[in-house]
Design an enzyme around this catalytic site. Sequence first.
Site, PDB file in Angstrom:
ATOM      1  NE  ARG A  60      -3.556  35.174  23.035  1.00 33.12           N
ATOM      2  CZ  ARG A  60      -2.855  34.350  22.259  1.00 33.12           C
ATOM      3  NH1 ARG A  60      -2.218  33.353  22.799  1.00 33.12           N
ATOM      4  NH2 ARG A  60      -2.792  34.508  20.956  1.00 33.12           N
ATOM      5  CB  THR A  61      -9.960  37.905  22.830  1.00 30.87           C
ATOM      6  OG1 THR A  61      -8.666  38.471  22.984  1.00 30.87           O
ATOM      7  CG2 THR A  61     -11.001  38.879  23.323  1.00 30.87           C
ATOM      8  CE  LYS A  88     -24.325  34.063   1.240  1.00 35.68           C
ATOM      9  NZ  LYS A  88     -25.608  33.607   1.761  1.00 35.68           N
ATOM     10  NE  ARG A 110      -9.909  40.517  18.693  1.00 39.67           N
ATOM     11  CZ  ARG A 110      -8.795  40.005  19.220  1.00 39.67           C
ATOM     12  NH1 ARG A 110      -8.009  39.251  18.486  1.00 39.67           N
ATOM     13  NH2 ARG A 110      -8.472  40.243  20.471  1.00 39.67           N
ATOM     14  CG  HIS A 138      -8.002  43.881  23.383  1.00 39.86           C
ATOM     15  ND1 HIS A 138      -9.103  43.293  23.970  1.00 39.86           N
ATOM     16  CD2 HIS A 138      -7.248  42.864  22.893  1.00 39.86           C
ATOM     17  CE1 HIS A 138      -9.000  41.979  23.844  1.00 39.86           C
ATOM     18  NE2 HIS A 138      -7.885  41.691  23.199  1.00 39.86           N
TER      19      HIS A 138
HETATM   20  N1   CP Z   1      -4.423  39.068  23.473  1.00 42.47           N
HETATM   21  C1   CP Z   1      -5.251  38.845  22.459  1.00 42.47           C
HETATM   22  O1   CP Z   1      -6.109  39.662  22.113  1.00 42.47           O
HETATM   23  O2   CP Z   1      -5.063  37.635  21.848  1.00 42.47           O
HETATM   24  P1   CP Z   1      -5.974  37.078  20.666  1.00 42.47           P
HETATM   25  O3   CP Z   1      -5.732  37.935  19.464  1.00 42.47           O
HETATM   26  O4   CP Z   1      -5.512  35.643  20.451  1.00 42.47           O
HETATM   27  O5   CP Z   1      -7.400  37.140  21.099  1.00 42.47           O
END
Ligand code: CP
Length: 324
Positions: A60-61, A88, A110, A138
Amino acid sequence: MTERFLGKDLLGLEPLTADQIRFILDTAEPFKEVSERAIKKVPTLRGKTIVNLFFEASTRTRISFEFAEKRLSADTVNVAAAGSSVEKGETLVDTARNLEAMRIDMVVMRHPSSGAAQFLADRIRSNVVNAGDGTHEHPTQGLLDLLTLRDKFGRIEGLKVCICGDILHSRVARSNIWGLLKLGAEVGVCGPASLLPLGIEELGVTVYRRIEDAIEWADALNVLRLQLERMHAGFLPSLREYNRVFGVTVERLEKAPRELVILHPGPMNRGVEIDSRVADGPHSVILEQVTNGVAIRMAVLYLLAGGRPEMAEAAKGRAGEAGE
Ligand code: CP
């Protein structure tokens, strides 16, 4: 543009003021409509280059940021740890500095380590957006959850929201707690003691030990995934036991004194923390959360690039200038 409204980076909701959070939500409103158009593009970030640096799995993100960037006409590059020189042994800072040397403007990252986004933001000139760092925050998920609640209830202030499940490992829980409290909601958390951080009450939340009590109290439940990949010890007897004691089921919701709104950030463990009949049922706003994610990320990228909240309506109005 003059002074930036959000500062250089978006690393979490904890450092933001209630006004900043409210303005991000308000800025997302006009951007919602862009995704409903036949030509889903405005020229707002034309000429900007954004790197999506994902060192951990995401559906999603990652996709939502990429859509947001493309709909704002930015140029985007996706980098995953697998297949990059991280494999590496290249450090995070070296990777980012090399990207900066190619004259990028923003990094969306991320990372499995808490604090990684701050670490990077302190060392590069580009804007950094935290797309989830370890168990820390998040922020764009917290914002899209707030927007979805505001859409549903027309307000955040005074709402009773219970975050259920694996709070210990959840960056989504932390961003939600900060965002909800700053906007005046009451926040509960519910889960087994082994999955609640010690001293969580000190953040200003109420702990519910039984899911039945949480359901009786709340207007909305934000049901979290059990993060099995981060559990390196015996946190739970079994998944079946977890579902039996803490699962959000139709039978439990039917006993609630009011109809609850059900959120889940995804990905879901169906039949564990949430039953399919709830996830796909009439009170679920799980897919609305995903839709709102694009508008929230458009708003965040726009504001970090120097946009002003009051100009968002005008920015999305110039669709014809995108030139596609
Ligand atoms: N909600 C969320 O962060 O989903 P993902 O891990 O798929 O990005």
